[in-house]
Enzyme design. Structure first.
Site, mmCIF file in Angstrom:
data_model
loop_
_atom_site.group_PDB
_atom_site.id
_atom_site.type_symbol
_atom_site.label_atom_id
_atom_site.label_comp_id
_atom_site.label_asym_id
_atom_site.label_seq_id
_atom_site.Cartn_x
_atom_site.Cartn_y
_atom_site.Cartn_z
ATOM 1 N N GLU A 74 -5.178 -3.724 -1.513
ATOM 2 C CA GLU A 74 -6.622 -3.475 -1.427
ATOM 3 C C GLU A 74 -6.905 -2.188 -0.634
ATOM 4 O OE1 GLU A 74 -4.803 -5.753 -0.153
ATOM 5 O OE2 GLU A 74 -5.370 -6.309 1.881
ATOM 6 N N ARG A 75 -5.848 -1.608 -0.018
ATOM 7 C CA ARG A 75 -6.084 -0.416 0.801
ATOM 8 C C ARG A 75 -6.068 0.873 -0.021
ATOM 9 N NH1 ARG A 75 -1.882 -2.017 5.479
ATOM 10 N NH2 ARG A 75 -1.889 -4.187 4.877
ATOM 11 N N GLU A 91 9.234 -3.972 12.906
ATOM 12 C CA GLU A 91 9.093 -2.858 11.965
ATOM 13 C C GLU A 91 7.813 -2.122 12.348
ATOM 14 O OE1 GLU A 91 7.976 -3.751 7.877
ATOM 15 O OE2 GLU A 91 9.156 -2.055 7.167
ATOM 16 N N PHE A 105 0.811 -1.225 0.000
ATOM 17 C CA PHE A 105 0.000 0.000 0.000
ATOM 18 C C PHE A 105 0.843 1.274 0.000
ATOM 19 C CE2 PHE A 105 1.017 0.006 4.513
ATOM 20 C CZ PHE A 105 1.116 1.371 4.790
ATOM 21 N N SER A 126 5.293 -7.016 3.412
ATOM 22 C CA SER A 126 5.907 -7.347 4.699
ATOM 23 C C SER A 126 6.674 -8.672 4.605
ATOM 24 C CB SER A 126 4.813 -7.442 5.765
ATOM 25 O OG SER A 126 3.873 -8.420 5.375
ATOM 26 N N LYS A 157 -1.632 -7.110 -8.882
ATOM 27 C CA LYS A 157 -2.550 -7.225 -7.749
ATOM 28 C C LYS A 157 -2.108 -6.147 -6.764
ATOM 29 C CE LYS A 157 -3.466 -8.397 -4.013
ATOM 30 N NZ LYS A 157 -3.861 -7.393 -3.014
ATOM 31 N N CYS A 216 9.675 1.719 3.348
ATOM 32 C CA CYS A 216 10.600 0.620 3.644
ATOM 33 C C CYS A 216 12.018 1.134 3.795
ATOM 34 C CB CYS A 216 10.546 -0.434 2.552
ATOM 35 S SG CYS A 216 11.260 0.129 1.012
#
Ligand code: NAD
Length: 499
Positions: free
Chosen positions: A176-177, A384, A149, A226, A173, A281
Site C-alpha cells: 500500500e506504500r 533487520e 514495498f 518481513s 496485492k 533484502c
C-alpha cells in the site's frame, strides 16, 4: 489529491470501501495519493472474475501464453523511462536503481517465454506390456501474490510472470506504500494481449490479505515481506490446504578475510550496505572483518567512502547515491535503532543522526551510518534495520566469522571476500544461507536460477523464479494408459527388419 484504483477485469476500478491509506512523496513528506483499501466484498468479486478468466487462459497452449510474455518484454523496454519515474516518485529510489528494479523483473518475464519447454511433461513408452505413462504440468487455478514495498516492479514480476505463464489467474496485492507501479504493470499486460481478468491488482491491507488467504478459490499464495508476516501468512494459507511460499527478512553478513583485496571489499560494502538506502533484502548490513589489522584497515577505507555518499531526491540527477526511506515511521524506527546501538556500547564511527537536507526538511532522509565494535547481543545486530546503517562485528578467526553467520536467525544472502580458494570453497559448502557470494557482495541469482533464503528468511519448499517458480505455480498429473490390444501381432517384425 490523486485517488488510486484497483485493477479489475482489465480496467481501473475505484475503491468502494471508503477506506484509504496515504501514499507519500518520501522526499518531501507530503501525501501525494490515496490508495483504496479493498473490502471483503471487493476481493470476492475479483476472485469470481479470476476464476472464470482462468478457464480459458489455462486451456491456451503454452506457446500462446509465451507470446504474451514476449510482447510484454517489448512493452517494458518501450516504457522503461516512464515506469522508472512512476516507481521513483513513490519509492524514492534513484532512477538507475528504479530501472534496475524493473530490469530484474523483466529478466524473469524473458525466462517465462520458455514456458512451452518448462511445462513439457514426461513420457515413458511401454512402462509395462501395452502400457504407457505420461505426466503433465497443469496450472493451480487462481493464485495470490502479496508483495513488499521495496521492489515494486521486480517482486510482482517475479511471481506474476511464472504464475501467468503456467496458466493461472493472479490476484496481486501490492504494498500500500507504492502501489502505482503495479497498476501500470497491469495496464501493460492488457496491451500485451492478456485476457481481461487473468491478472488483477487489489490494493488493501490485512482485510484483503486475510480474505485471499481463507478463500477456497485461491489455490496458491506467494508472499514477500518481513519475517513475522511471512510466518503468519504461511501458517494461515497452509492451514486451509493451500500451497504457499513466503519469503521474509534478512541480516546479511559479509566476511572480509585478511587476504582480501580491501579496496574491492570496501567498494562492495558501500554499494551493498547503502544502495537503495539499505532497503533491500539482499543488502549487506553486517561486515565481519577477520583479525584486528583487517578490521582497522577496512574501517579506514570505509569512512571516506561513506562521507562522499550523496543523499538526495532522485530528481537531483544520476549521481545521487540514495534517496529517502519509505515512510516517516520507517525513518523514526531506523533512528531509534541507531540510538540503541550507541546506548548499548557500539562505536558510531560515521554519525549522521542530525542529517538534514535543505529544502527537504520534512522528507524521510536518513544519512549513512557506520558502527564498529558491534556485538551479537545488541539490537542493531539482532534486528533487520532496513536502512543505511552498516554494522561491523570483529571476528578473530574465519571459524568465528563463519559461526556468527551461521548462528544468525536469518539466512537470505551472505558473502566472503578472500583470495584463498580453499576458504571460499569451505565457506560456500558449510554456510547455512541460501545465496552465497564469493567476492560478490549481493549474490542475487539470475532469472534462470532460483532465489530464496534459508532459516527465518523463507517458509515453504520452493524458491522464487527459475525452474522452482514453474514447479510452484503448476502441479503434476501422471496418467497411466493401458492399450487393450497390447502389442500388435507381428510387432516384432520391425526389429527383425533392422537386423
Ligand atoms: P511487510 O511485511 O510490512 O509487508 C509485506 C506485505 O504484507 C504488504 O503487501 C503488506 O500490505 C502486507 N501486510 C503487512 N502486514 C500484514 C498483516 N498483518 N496481515 C496481512 N498482510 C500484511 O514488508 P515490507 O516492509 O513491505 O517489505 C520489507 C521486508 O520485505 C523486509 O523485511 C525485506 O527483507 C523483505 N523482503 C524479502 C525478500 C526476500 O526475497 N526474502 C525480498 C524483498 C523484501
Amino acid at each position: 489529491m490523486q485517488e488510486l484504483t484497483h485493477f479489475v477485469n482489465g480496467k481501473h476500478v475505484k475503491g468502494t470501501s471508503g477506506r484509504f491509506s496515504d501514499v507519500f512523496n518520501p522526499a518531501t513528506g507530503e501525501v501525494q495519493a490515496k490508495c483504496p483499501m479493498a473490502s471483503v466484498g471487493e476481493v470476492e468479486a475479483a476472485l469470481d472474475i479470476a476464476a472464470r478468466a482462468q478457464v480459458g487462459w489455462g486451456a491456451q497452449n503454452p506457446q500462446k501464453r509465451a507470446r504474451v510474455m514476449m510482447k510484454y518484454v517489448d512493452l517494458l523496454n518501450r516504457d522503461m523511462d516512464r515506469l522508472a519515474e512512476i516507481l521513483s516518485r513513490e519509492h524514492g529510489k534513484t532512477i538507475p536503481d528504479a530501472k534496475g528494479d524493473i530490469t530484474r523483473g523483466l529478466e524473469v518475464i524473458e525466462y517465462c517465454v520458455g514456458a512451452p519447454e518448462l511445462l513439457k511433461g514426461e513420457f515413458t513408452d511401454s512402462a509395462g506390456t501395452g502400457i504407457d505413462m505420461h505426466s503433465m504440468r497443469q496450472p493451480l487455478g487462481v493464485v495470490a501474490a502479496i508483495m513488499p514495498f521495496n521492489f515494486p516492479a521486480m517482486m510482482p514480476l517475479w511471481h506474476v510472470g511464472p504464475a501467468l505463464a503456467c496458466g493461472n489467474s493472479v490476484i496481486l496485492k501490492p504494498s500500500e506504500r507504492d502501489p502505482s507501479l503495479p497498476l501500470a504493470l497491469a495496464e501493460l499486460f492488457i496491451e500485451a494481449g492478456l485476457p481481461e481478468g487473468v491478472f488483477q491488482v487489489i490494493n488493501g491491507d490485512k482485510e484483503a490479505v486475510d480474505t485471499l488467504l481463507d478463500h477456497e478459490i485461491i489455490q496458491g499464495v506467494s508472499f514477500v515481506g518481513s519475517t513475522p508476516i511471512a510466518q503468519y501468512i504461511y501458517a494461515r494459507a497452509t492451514a486451509s490446504g493451500k500451497r504457499a511460499q513466503c519469503f521474509g527478512g534478512a541480516k546479511n553478513h559479509m566476511i572480509v578475510m585478511p587476504d582480501a583485496d580491501l579496496d574491492m571489499a570496501a567498494d562492495a560494502l558501500i554499494g551493498a550496505g547503502f544502495g537503495a538506502a539499505g532497503e533491500r533484502c539482499m543488502a549487506i548490513s553486517v561486515a565481519v572483518p577477520v583479525g584486528k589489522e583487517t578490521a582497522d584497515n577496512l574501517i579506514e577505507k570505509l569512512v571516506p567512502r561513506i562521507e562522499k555518499l550523496r543523499v538526495a531526491p532522485y530528481t537531483d540527477g544520476d549521481d545521487v547515491d540514495f534517496g529517502p526511506v519509505i515512510t516517516a515511521a520507517s525513518k523514526e524506527r531506523i533512528l531509534g535503532l541507531i540510538e540503541s546501538g550507541v546506548d548499548q556500547g557500539a562505536t558510531l564511527v560515521v554519525d549522521n543522526r542530525d542529517f538534514k537536507l535543505q529544502g527537504y526538511e520534512n522528507g524521510f532522509f536518513v544519512g549513512p551510518h557506520l558502527f564498529d565494535n558491534v556485538t551479537p547481543d545488541m539490537d542493531i545486530y539482532k534486528t533487520e534495520i532496513f536502512g543505511p546503517v552498516l554494522s561491523t562485528v570483529r571476528a578473530e578467526s574465519y571459524e568465528e566469522a563463519l559461526k556468527l553467520t551461521m548462528d544468525n536467525e536469518y539466512g537470505n544472502g551472505t558473502s566472503i571476500f578472500t583470495r584463498d580458494g580453499d576458504t571460499a570453497r569451505d565457506f560456500a559448502s558449510r554456510v547455512n544461507v541460501g545465496m552465497v557470494g564469493i567476492n560478490v557482495p549481493i549474490p542475487v541469482p539470475l532469472a534462470y536460477h532460483t532465489f530464496g533464503g534459508w532459516k527465518k528468511s523463507a517458509f515453504g519448499d520452493l524458491n522464487q523464479h527459475g525452474p522452482d517458480s514453474f514447479r510452484f505455480y503448476s502441479r503434476t498429473k501422471t496418467v497411466t494408459t493401458r492399450w487393450p490390444s497390447g502389442m500388435k501381432e507381428g510387432g516384432e517384425f520391425h526389429f527383425k527388419a533392422i537386423d
